[in-house]
Design a protein around this motif. Structure first.
Motif, PDB file in Angstrom:
ATOM      1  N   THR A 549      28.091   2.356  16.501  1.00 19.20           N
ATOM      2  CA  THR A 549      28.896   3.191  15.601  1.00 19.20           C
ATOM      3  C   THR A 549      28.072   3.741  14.455  1.00 19.20           C
ATOM      4  O   THR A 549      28.505   4.662  13.761  1.00 19.20           O
ATOM      5  N   GLU A 550      26.879   3.168  14.223  1.00 19.13           N
ATOM      6  CA  GLU A 550      25.972   3.655  13.178  1.00 19.13           C
ATOM      7  C   GLU A 550      24.780   4.377  13.811  1.00 19.13           C
ATOM      8  O   GLU A 550      23.640   4.219  13.380  1.00 19.13           O
ATOM      9  N   SER A 551      25.050   5.167  14.804  1.00 16.45           N
ATOM     10  CA  SER A 551      23.997   5.860  15.536  1.00 16.45           C
ATOM     11  C   SER A 551      23.079   6.657  14.621  1.00 16.45           C
ATOM     12  O   SER A 551      21.851   6.625  14.772  1.00 16.45           O
ATOM     13  N   ALA A 552      23.657   7.385  13.662  1.00 12.90           N
ATOM     14  CA  ALA A 552      22.848   8.231  12.779  1.00 12.90           C
ATOM     15  C   ALA A 552      21.868   7.398  11.972  1.00 12.90           C
ATOM     16  O   ALA A 552      20.714   7.805  11.771  1.00 12.90           O
ATOM     17  N   PHE A 553      22.307   6.225  11.537  1.00  5.88           N
ATOM     18  CA  PHE A 553      21.429   5.368  10.743  1.00  5.88           C
ATOM     19  C   PHE A 553      20.253   4.876  11.578  1.00  5.88           C
ATOM     20  O   PHE A 553      19.092   4.980  11.162  1.00  5.88           O
ATOM     21  N   TYR A 554      20.541   4.335  12.750  1.00  4.34           N
ATOM     22  CA  TYR A 554      19.475   3.753  13.564  1.00  4.34           C
ATOM     23  C   TYR A 554      18.566   4.823  14.172  1.00  4.34           C
ATOM     24  O   TYR A 554      17.343   4.633  14.250  1.00  4.34           O
ATOM     25  N   GLN A 555      19.143   5.941  14.584  1.00  4.11           N
ATOM     26  CA  GLN A 555      18.298   7.021  15.079  1.00  4.11           C
ATOM     27  C   GLN A 555      17.426   7.545  13.948  1.00  4.11           C
ATOM     28  O   GLN A 555      16.260   7.913  14.162  1.00  4.11           O
ATOM     29  N   GLY A 556      17.984   7.550  12.744  1.00  2.00           N
ATOM     30  CA  GLY A 556      17.204   7.966  11.582  1.00  2.00           C
ATOM     31  C   GLY A 556      16.007   7.060  11.337  1.00  2.00           C
ATOM     32  O   GLY A 556      14.940   7.533  10.930  1.00  2.00           O
ATOM     33  N   LYS A 557      16.179   5.770  11.595  1.00  2.00           N
ATOM     34  CA  LYS A 557      15.052   4.841  11.442  1.00  2.00           C
ATOM     35  C   LYS A 557      13.935   5.181  12.428  1.00  2.00           C
ATOM     36  O   LYS A 557      12.746   5.209  12.068  1.00  2.00           O
ATOM     37  N   ILE A 558      14.301   5.439  13.656  1.00  2.00           N
ATOM     38  CA  ILE A 558      13.294   5.764  14.676  1.00  2.00           C
ATOM     39  C   ILE A 558      12.601   7.079  14.343  1.00  2.00           C
ATOM     40  O   ILE A 558      11.367   7.201  14.429  1.00  2.00           O
ATOM     41  N   ASP A 559      13.380   8.062  13.929  1.00  2.00           N
ATOM     42  CA  ASP A 559      12.801   9.369  13.603  1.00  2.00           C
ATOM     43  C   ASP A 559      11.939   9.305  12.347  1.00  2.00           C
ATOM     44  O   ASP A 559      10.933  10.022  12.239  1.00  2.00           O
ATOM     45  N   THR A 560      12.324   8.448  11.409  1.00  2.00           N
ATOM     46  CA  THR A 560      11.510   8.275  10.208  1.00  2.00           C
ATOM     47  C   THR A 560      10.185   7.601  10.557  1.00  2.00           C
ATOM     48  O   THR A 560       9.130   7.973  10.046  1.00  2.00           O
ATOM     49  N   ALA A 561      10.246   6.611  11.432  1.00  2.00           N
ATOM     50  CA  ALA A 561       9.009   5.964  11.904  1.00  2.00           C
ATOM     51  C   ALA A 561       8.109   6.987  12.589  1.00  2.00           C
ATOM     52  O   ALA A 561       6.888   7.003  12.381  1.00  2.00           O
ATOM     53  N   ARG A 562       8.715   7.855  13.375  1.00  2.00           N
ATOM     54  CA  ARG A 562       7.944   8.888  14.076  1.00  2.00           C
ATOM     55  C   ARG A 562       7.265   9.838  13.065  1.00  2.00           C
ATOM     56  O   ARG A 562       6.106  10.215  13.237  1.00  2.00           O
ATOM     57  N   PHE A 563       7.991  10.203  12.020  1.00  2.00           N
ATOM     58  CA  PHE A 563       7.415  11.065  10.991  1.00  2.00           C
ATOM     59  C   PHE A 563       6.241  10.357  10.311  1.00  2.00           C
ATOM     60  O   PHE A 563       5.186  10.956  10.069  1.00  2.00           O
ATOM     61  N   PHE A 564       6.407   9.076  10.013  1.00  2.00           N
ATOM     62  CA  PHE A 564       5.309   8.336   9.387  1.00  2.00           C
ATOM     63  C   PHE A 564       4.077   8.339  10.282  1.00  2.00           C
ATOM     64  O   PHE A 564       2.962   8.615   9.822  1.00  2.00           O
ATOM     65  N   TYR A 565       4.272   8.027  11.551  1.00  2.00           N
ATOM     66  CA  TYR A 565       3.132   7.917  12.464  1.00  2.00           C
ATOM     67  C   TYR A 565       2.450   9.274  12.702  1.00  2.00           C
ATOM     68  O   TYR A 565       1.229   9.343  12.819  1.00  2.00           O
ATOM     69  N   GLN A 566       3.232  10.334  12.758  1.00  2.00           N
ATOM     70  CA  GLN A 566       2.660  11.640  13.082  1.00  2.00           C
ATOM     71  C   GLN A 566       2.143  12.402  11.864  1.00  2.00           C
ATOM     72  O   GLN A 566       1.170  13.156  11.981  1.00  2.00           O
ATOM     73  N   LYS A 567       2.782  12.211  10.702  1.00  2.00           N
ATOM     74  CA  LYS A 567       2.454  13.026   9.535  1.00  2.00           C
ATOM     75  C   LYS A 567       1.763  12.273   8.398  1.00  2.00           C
ATOM     76  O   LYS A 567       1.032  12.880   7.610  1.00  2.00           O
ATOM     77  N   LEU A 568       1.972  10.977   8.294  1.00  2.00           N
ATOM     78  CA  LEU A 568       1.427  10.228   7.161  1.00  2.00           C
ATOM     79  C   LEU A 568       0.318   9.257   7.554  1.00  2.00           C
ATOM     80  O   LEU A 568      -0.679   9.126   6.851  1.00  2.00           O
ATOM     81  N   LEU A 569       0.480   8.572   8.684  1.00  2.00           N
ATOM     82  CA  LEU A 569      -0.561   7.643   9.126  1.00  2.00           C
ATOM     83  C   LEU A 569      -1.908   8.328   9.362  1.00  2.00           C
ATOM     84  O   LEU A 569      -2.962   7.700   9.159  1.00  2.00           O
TER      85      LEU A 569
END
Length: 597
Positions: A549-569
């Motif tokens: 029921t909190e799909s947006a929250f958990y998908q947001g975590k995965i997408d935020t991790a992806r942004f970190f790995y691709q743009k900041l790491l």
């Protein structure tokens, strides 16, 4: 006008889902830690910060503290807010029950502190410093001193300060001139002047306890001759009541760039009565109990101010109408599209969101290790946790505050010209956050501490507390499908960290400038690798819940991790290159070539 919403859901995710309350429940006194208790604390502290502290933030900045004939008046509303925070128990969450505290883990104090500093960083300094002073006295004071002073510190009736800096003596404490002379009755007469003393004088408590480093008669030169003394504003009589005013006076308060609601004082000690804490000539080691705790707290300050700045930048980006999306009109019913549709604005917002969530994971990871180091029944667990805390303390202090200041600047940029004026509050966040990179040891000093002290300590033992679990995680998840896009990047960044660690350790033995030249870049490289490790762990938690029921929250975590790995790491690549370039271009540059010309 700015606004603030306590980030309860994200804090709950980190505590309960990423790390798990069982970590705290297994520790001494941890049986009381339940989901309901955590929810209650987060909800009530959040409500207090939103409704009591935050409304005083802008007004406190505009009014500031007032100095009148040696007395300091805090901004309107601060005293009532202080009484409220004391009565609610938020200032004594992790103080021992023996002295009237709640005996809860340090981790819970950390989450409360982040929200307090986000809502009103200047106010947060008053109870925050007292918490550090309490820890110092609790660990190193005699039973007589603890019984005399700790209960009223826990009650919030008395507050604490840390008095180190002198006009000629900042980082180099061995140069201090403050003297301590035995009075023949078991106490000492303390004489000298200390500057930049946060909460040195104020009207929030009936007594202020100054923890002062000074040199006793006949003590060795340098830091080996420094002792620590407790000097109260008012002498405490045998029955615990307050007696006469001690010979300590506030000479003035500083007019500062930010945190104007916090009194930063010049304190004169003129033969003031003081009591030795610990043994003679061991004051620096004792003071580091408070200083290291305060360094973690300052990291929290940077985190908190970054979070409130981001919240307001996000709100503004959703509402501010300017231009049209590059791919075509998104809101045809409006005169223009909201600026959140623009790629560069999204870059700024995602950078803020990602670093803030990254640093929350980092801060709470270290906070839990503090609790393990103090409360675990297993000596080996305590030792490994203590090693990790020693290693990560300079990283938490420096990285969270460097990033915190950068994030407040990015948030101001989202507002454009409106961010530069006072109305929206963004310029205050920039001003308030700037000090966090300076006090409790400048961030350059934190980097030197990491490389010069922590890295070689005990033949690399502190490093192993971090390197071993990360290496095990990488090896254990090489073939985990959920982490397929992340693990190769984590392994590569971790390999860079290992390589520069070995290289600088070797070069530094023959040329210490190699350590100094690499230190800040090394700290930031280390922090990015640590955060990458934590994001991979977060993805493992979030992946099974994306259809909840909190799909947006958990998908947001995965997408935020992806942004970190691709743009900041990828920053680790340039940091690696800079470190490996060595010190020569810095140290062989001619002094006279700096100019001016």
């Amino acid at each position: 006008m700015p606004s603030y919403k306590a980030p309860i859901r994200d804090i709950s995710f980190v505590l309960k889902e990423l790390y798990g309350l069982e970590v705290l429940q297994k520790l001494k006194g941890g049986s009381e830690i339940t989901d309901d208790l955590i929810d209650a604390i987060l909800t009530e502290v959040g409500r207090f910060c939103e409704n009591v502290l935050f409304p005083l933030n802008q007004t406190g900045d505009k009014e500031g503290c007032r100095y009148e004939n040696g007395e300091v008046r805090t901004p309107k509303g601060f005293k009532e807010a202080y009484n409220s925070i004391v009565e609610s128990g938020w200032a004594s969450l992790s103080c021992e029950t023996e002295w009237g505290g709640q005996g809860l883990p340090h981790t819970l104090n950390t989450v409360a502190e982040e929200m307090i500093c986000a809502a009103n960083i200047a106010f947060g300094l008053y109870p925050g410093l007292t918490r550090g002073a309490y820890a110092l006295l609790s660990r190193h004071g005699s039973e007589e001193l603890k019984k005399k002073f700790l209960p009223n510190m826990v009650k919030g009736k008395w507050s604490g300060t840390m008095c180190l800096t002198e006009a000629h003596c900042g980082t180099d404490l061995g140069m201090l001139r403050t003297k301590a002379v035995p009075d023949g009755a078991g106490a000492y007469k303390i004489s000298g002047t200390k500057i930049f003393i946060s909460s040195g004088e104020h009207d929030l408590t009936e007594n202020i306890l100054h923890f002062v480093i000074a040199r006793a008669e006949g003590a060795p030169a340098g830091i080996k001759g420094i002792s620590l003394f407790l000097v109260p504003k008012f002498i405490v009589k045998g029955d615990g009541s307050l007696g006469e005013r001690n010979n300590v006076q506030c000479a003035s308060i500083e007019h500062k760039m930010g945190i104007k609601g916090s009194a930063t004082a010049v304190m004169n000690f003129d033969g003031a009565e003081g009591y030795l804490v610990g043994e003679l000539n061991e004051g620096v080691n004792k003071m580091f109990t408070m200083m290291n705790l305060e360094r973690l707290s300052v990291g929290n300050q940077g985190q908190g101010v970054a979070d409130i700045a981001y919240q307001n930048a996000l709100s503004y980006a959703k509402e501010r109408l300017q231009g049209r999306a590059l791919t075509g009109v998104k809101f045809p019913d409006k005169a223009a599209d909201p600026i959140i549709v623009h790629p560069d604005v999204r870059r700024m917002l995602l950078t803020m969101k990602t670093y803030i969530e990254s640093n929350r994971m980092l801060a709470l990871w270290v906070a839990m290790e503090v609790d393990k180091s103090e409360r675990s029944e297993d000596p080996e667990v305590r030792q490994i946790a203590d090693d990790l805390v020693h290693l990560m303390t300079p990283i938490v202090k420096a990285f969270l505050t460097d990033v915190g200041f950068d994030m407040t600047n990015i948030a101001l940029q989202v507002f454009g010209g409106h961010g530069y004026i006072q109305e929206h509050g963004m310029e205050q966040f920039v001003r308030d956050s700037r000090i966090t990179q300076i006090y409790e040891g400048t961030n350059g000093i934190q980097a030197l501490d990491l490389m010069g002290r922590k890295m070689p300590a005990h033949f690399g033992r502190y490093l192993r507390a971090f390197f071993h679990p990360v290496q095990q995680f990488i090896e254990g998840h090489q073939n985990t499908p959920e982490l397929a896009e992340f693990m190769p990047l984590l392994a590569k960044a971790f390999g860079r960290l290992q390589q520069v660690t070995a290289t600088i350790a070797q070069k530094g033995m023959s040329n210490p400038n190699e350590i100094g030249a690499a230190a800040t870049d090394y700290l930031h490289l280390f922090a990015h690798v640590a955060v990458a490790y934590l994001w991979a762990r977060a993805v493992l938690v979030a992946m099974p819940k994306v259809n909840s029921t909190e799909s947006a929250f958990y998908q947001g975590k995965i997408d935020t991790a992806r942004f970190f790995y691709q743009k900041l790491l990828p920053k680790t690549s340039s940091l690696f290159a800079s470190i490996m370039a060595g010190s020569e271009t810095l140290m062989k540059f001619k002094d006279e070539s700096f100019g001016p010309f």
